[in-house]
Motif scaffolding. Structure first.
Motif, PDB file in Angstrom:
ATOM      1  N   ASP A 135      45.904  36.186  42.422  1.00  0.00           N
ATOM      2  CA  ASP A 135      44.995  37.027  43.025  1.00  0.00           C
ATOM      3  C   ASP A 135      44.346  36.691  44.417  1.00  0.00           C
ATOM      4  N   GLY A 136      44.852  37.193  45.335  1.00  0.00           N
ATOM      5  CA  GLY A 136      44.693  36.962  46.646  1.00  0.00           C
ATOM      6  C   GLY A 136      45.482  35.378  46.788  1.00  0.00           C
ATOM      7  N   ASP A 137      44.111  34.395  47.212  1.00  0.00           N
ATOM      8  CA  ASP A 137      44.617  33.051  47.453  1.00  0.00           C
ATOM      9  C   ASP A 137      44.494  32.159  46.077  1.00  0.00           C
ATOM     10  N   ARG A 138      44.451  32.920  44.977  1.00  0.00           N
ATOM     11  CA  ARG A 138      44.014  32.144  43.872  1.00  0.00           C
ATOM     12  C   ARG A 138      44.970  32.406  42.631  1.00  0.00           C
ATOM     13  N   LEU A 139      45.275  31.297  41.863  1.00  0.00           N
ATOM     14  CA  LEU A 139      45.886  31.605  40.502  1.00  0.00           C
ATOM     15  C   LEU A 139      44.955  31.605  39.452  1.00  0.00           C
ATOM     16  N   VAL A 140      45.549  32.769  38.850  1.00  0.00           N
ATOM     17  CA  VAL A 140      44.563  33.183  37.468  1.00  0.00           C
ATOM     18  C   VAL A 140      45.364  32.658  36.558  1.00  0.00           C
ATOM     19  N   ILE A 141      44.985  31.739  35.526  1.00  0.00           N
ATOM     20  CA  ILE A 141      45.823  31.315  34.230  1.00  0.00           C
ATOM     21  C   ILE A 141      45.038  31.576  33.152  1.00  0.00           C
ATOM     22  N   ARG A 142      45.536  32.763  32.627  1.00  0.00           N
ATOM     23  CA  ARG A 142      45.061  33.086  31.100  1.00  0.00           C
ATOM     24  C   ARG A 142      46.010  32.580  30.081  1.00  0.00           C
ATOM     25  N   SER A 143      45.337  31.673  29.043  1.00  0.00           N
ATOM     26  CA  SER A 143      45.961  31.253  28.042  1.00  0.00           C
ATOM     27  C   SER A 143      45.414  31.569  26.715  1.00  0.00           C
ATOM     28  N   TRP A 144      46.176  31.767  25.447  1.00  0.00           N
ATOM     29  CA  TRP A 144      45.931  31.764  24.445  1.00  0.00           C
ATOM     30  C   TRP A 144      46.429  30.793  23.273  1.00  0.00           C
ATOM     31  N   ARG A 145      45.583  30.359  22.203  1.00  0.00           N
ATOM     32  CA  ARG A 145      46.104  29.784  21.080  1.00  0.00           C
ATOM     33  C   ARG A 145      45.566  30.685  19.858  1.00  0.00           C
ATOM     34  N   PRO A 146      46.374  30.353  18.826  1.00  0.00           N
ATOM     35  CA  PRO A 146      46.145  31.101  17.513  1.00  0.00           C
ATOM     36  C   PRO A 146      44.495  30.605  16.981  1.00  0.00           C
ATOM     37  N   GLY A 147      44.024  31.722  16.827  1.00  0.00           N
ATOM     38  CA  GLY A 147      42.580  31.540  16.384  1.00  0.00           C
ATOM     39  C   GLY A 147      41.425  31.332  17.401  1.00  0.00           C
TER      40      GLY A 147
END
Length: 156
Positions: A135-147
């Motif tokens: 996003d522009g000059d940024r990394l956007v890291i979205r993460s999920w683990r069960p529950g």
């Protein structure tokens, strides 16, 4: 271990973006563990069948033997071009071979074409899903683990 359907239910905003990354290209990268514990990477294709994320393999392939011995895996979506416009998806978990005749019949019925010979098919259980976007000059890291809730981390 969570199913793909569990992920969709627990992370309804993230799941479609991750699925889109795996449906955008046919070939992806699968990491398995060799007998000595060293990593092995192989090309693979994945399918979304019912509640499950699945992967197939040629009969007797080393990646199939790896997964039969130790089901732990990491799956990386095809990287696409250098823009990462739609993100970079990674999934890890434990694979289990489909051996039940009804499960195999359901798997085969969803394939775009019949298998040309003997094969292995695996259900990919999910322990972590990550989508990294720019996003522009940024990394956007979205993460999920069960529950757990989806976590978002931003890096510049």
């Amino acid at each position: 271990m969570a199913t793909w359907q569990d992920f969709e239910q627990q992370a309804p905003d993230l799941a479609p973006a991750v699925r889109a990354r795996f449906e955008a290209h046919k070939h992806h990268v699968l990491a398995t563990l060799r007998r000595d514990g060293a990593p092995r990477v192989s090309g693979t294709e994945v399918q979304f069948i019912g509640a499950e994320l699945t992967a197939g393999s040629m009969f007797g392939a080393v990646k199939a033997r790896d997964l039969q011995r130790d089901g732990r895996y990491a799956l990386h979506s095809h990287p696409g071009d250098e823009t990462m416009v739609d993100g970079d998806a990674k999934i890890s978990g434990v694979a289990a071979e489909l051996t039940d005749a009804l499960e195999l019949a359901a798997y085969e019925s969803e394939l775009p074409q019949a298998q040309p010979g003997p094969y292995h098919a695996f259900r990919l259980g999910l322990s972590e899903v990550v989508l990294t976007t720019v996003d522009g000059d940024r990394l956007v890291i979205r993460s999920w683990r069960p529950g757990e809730e989806v976590r978002t981390t931003t890096r510049t």
